[in-house]
Design an enzyme around this catalytic site. Sequence first.
Site, PDB file in Angstrom:
ATOM      1  CE1 TYR A 184      -3.639   2.575   0.628  1.00  0.00           C
ATOM      2  CE2 TYR A 184      -2.351   3.291   2.525  1.00  0.00           C
ATOM      3  CZ  TYR A 184      -3.389   3.496   1.652  1.00  0.00           C
ATOM      4  OH  TYR A 184      -4.190   4.607   1.770  1.00  0.00           O
ATOM      5  CG  ASP A 197       5.865   3.756   0.597  1.00  0.00           C
ATOM      6  OD1 ASP A 197       6.199   4.528   1.517  1.00  0.00           O
ATOM      7  OD2 ASP A 197       4.684   3.510   0.308  1.00  0.00           O
ATOM      8  CE  LYS A 222       2.162   4.734   8.140  1.00  0.00           C
ATOM      9  NZ  LYS A 222       0.769   4.637   8.530  1.00  0.00           N
TER      10      LYS A 222
HETATM   11  N1  PMP Z   1       2.987   4.182   2.212  1.00  0.00           N
HETATM   12  C1  PMP Z   1       2.970   3.274   3.202  1.00  0.00           C
HETATM   13  C2  PMP Z   1       3.970   2.174   3.199  1.00  0.00           C
HETATM   14  C3  PMP Z   1       2.022   3.378   4.216  1.00  0.00           C
HETATM   15  O1  PMP Z   1       2.015   2.465   5.201  1.00  0.00           O
HETATM   16  C4  PMP Z   1       1.094   4.449   4.194  1.00  0.00           C
HETATM   17  C5  PMP Z   1       0.038   4.613   5.271  1.00  0.00           C
HETATM   18  N2  PMP Z   1      -0.239   3.558   6.065  1.00  0.00           N
HETATM   19  C6  PMP Z   1       1.165   5.361   3.153  1.00  0.00           C
HETATM   20  C7  PMP Z   1       2.130   5.203   2.174  1.00  0.00           C
HETATM   21  C8  PMP Z   1       0.222   6.522   3.071  1.00  0.00           C
HETATM   22  O2  PMP Z   1       0.490   7.420   4.087  1.00  0.00           O
HETATM   23  P1  PMP Z   1      -0.637   8.459   4.565  1.00  0.00           P
HETATM   24  O3  PMP Z   1      -1.712   7.630   5.205  1.00  0.00           O
HETATM   25  O4  PMP Z   1       0.076   9.360   5.502  1.00  0.00           O
HETATM   26  O5  PMP Z   1      -1.127   9.159   3.355  1.00  0.00           O
END
Ligand code: PMP
Length: 433
Positions: free
Chosen positions: A150, A245, A273
């Site tokens: 994701y 990512d 995060k």
């Molecule tokens: N990339 C990863 C690996 C994530 O875990 C997340 C959110 N859980 C995101 C992107 C998206 O981040 P956000 O919810 O701050 O938009």
Amino acid sequence: MNSPLITNHKNSKAQFERAQHLMPGGVNSPARAFGAVGGTPLFIERGNGSSIYDVDGNCYLDYIGSWGPMILGHRHPEVIAALEQSLATGTSFGAPTEAESLIAEQIIDAVASIEKVRLVNSGTEATMSAVRLARGFTGRDLIVKFAGNYHGHVDSLLVSAGSSAATLGVPNSPGITAGASKDTLVREYNDVAGLEQAFAEHGPQIAGVILEPVVGNMGVVTPTDAFCKALNSLTKQHGALLICDEVMTGFRVAFGGAQSLFGLQPDLTTLGKIVGGGLPVGAYGGREEVMNYVLPAGEVFQAGTLSGNPLATAAGSATLRLLKEQPPYEQLEQSGAKLEAGLHEAANKHDIPHTIARVGSMMTLFFNDLDVGDWSAASQSNTERYAKYFWGMIERGVYLPCSQYEALFISTAHSDDDLQHTIDAAEEVFAIL
Ligand code: PMP
């Protein structure tokens, strides 16, 4: 364990009732609605250290930590102090501030592959911008991603997506045009042959490969050595960019990110995060040559009214400073190992088929005894059993992720007693599953 079970959620129920009239599904992000485990989401009033408290006065050990950011626990005094200090000078200017350079230096210092960085407001913005940059830099269209990973709700990446997209059965969301997803190639995680084939067939059109270097969003899944080597070499060989990512793994599994543990050599890295210390921050960075394509140094457009916001950078900077000055990774590894061993023993005692995957303080107990290396294996977990486990743990004051396909996070505020309480609670729950 002899405390009474927590079953009173009267105020949460009333608040959820109200919220459902006001927000779609009563929430501002789908995972929070408890769709996969049923029942009413708990409305949280406050947090402190390793605990959160709901609006019915119940206390829980928090293993979500706002889905990752709260590595130092809730209300860490130095993070709060940094926020208070920043608050005294105003909340947003939309003009450069020294605080932005400070956090940029901290990120560049921590993550070996980042030479220049741009701050944004969420993980989604970070991955969206990184993908645009990869396309702008290479002049190519195709992006390779992996099933069950994701990367936020970016149109072109919401294809075979993990996290709540997988949990709630919409890995490919309506509203995404065929045009937006046609340039995304999906392969299985850890499938070296699949990746080789993608490059053999489409090499000259591939702008980049994006992955979670440790997956958290289909439950925890780690990359094999062969997969990491193939990612490094195939992207280099074909002039495509490797995008790690690390929104979830950055500053979580190691100060230098998962790339430092698994030998990945990304051209671009996305963060989120922890980098915001509990406030909305994302970032993308990488090789200077690539980052200089971003406006106004280059022509790839990307902007943000609140990007580099003083409060957000203050919380993020304080968090990164603490993680550098007092590295918690050894402690987090020990806490993770204790919890893993305890849960494993408790599950075995009650003959519960399971696999535990863990990297440091990120962990998933799959109700599945396969060797989980990709989404095909992860998705064979017993999610009904997970839902029962989840509510059994809530009754015993432990707040776990409300889906089998998410990681739990341990913070530096989780004490040995907290971990033992969690293991004891799980043992009671496994006995009645
Ligand atoms: N990339 C990863 C690996 C994530 O875990 C997340 C959110 N859980 C995101 C992107 C998206 O981040 P956000 O919810 O701050 O938009």
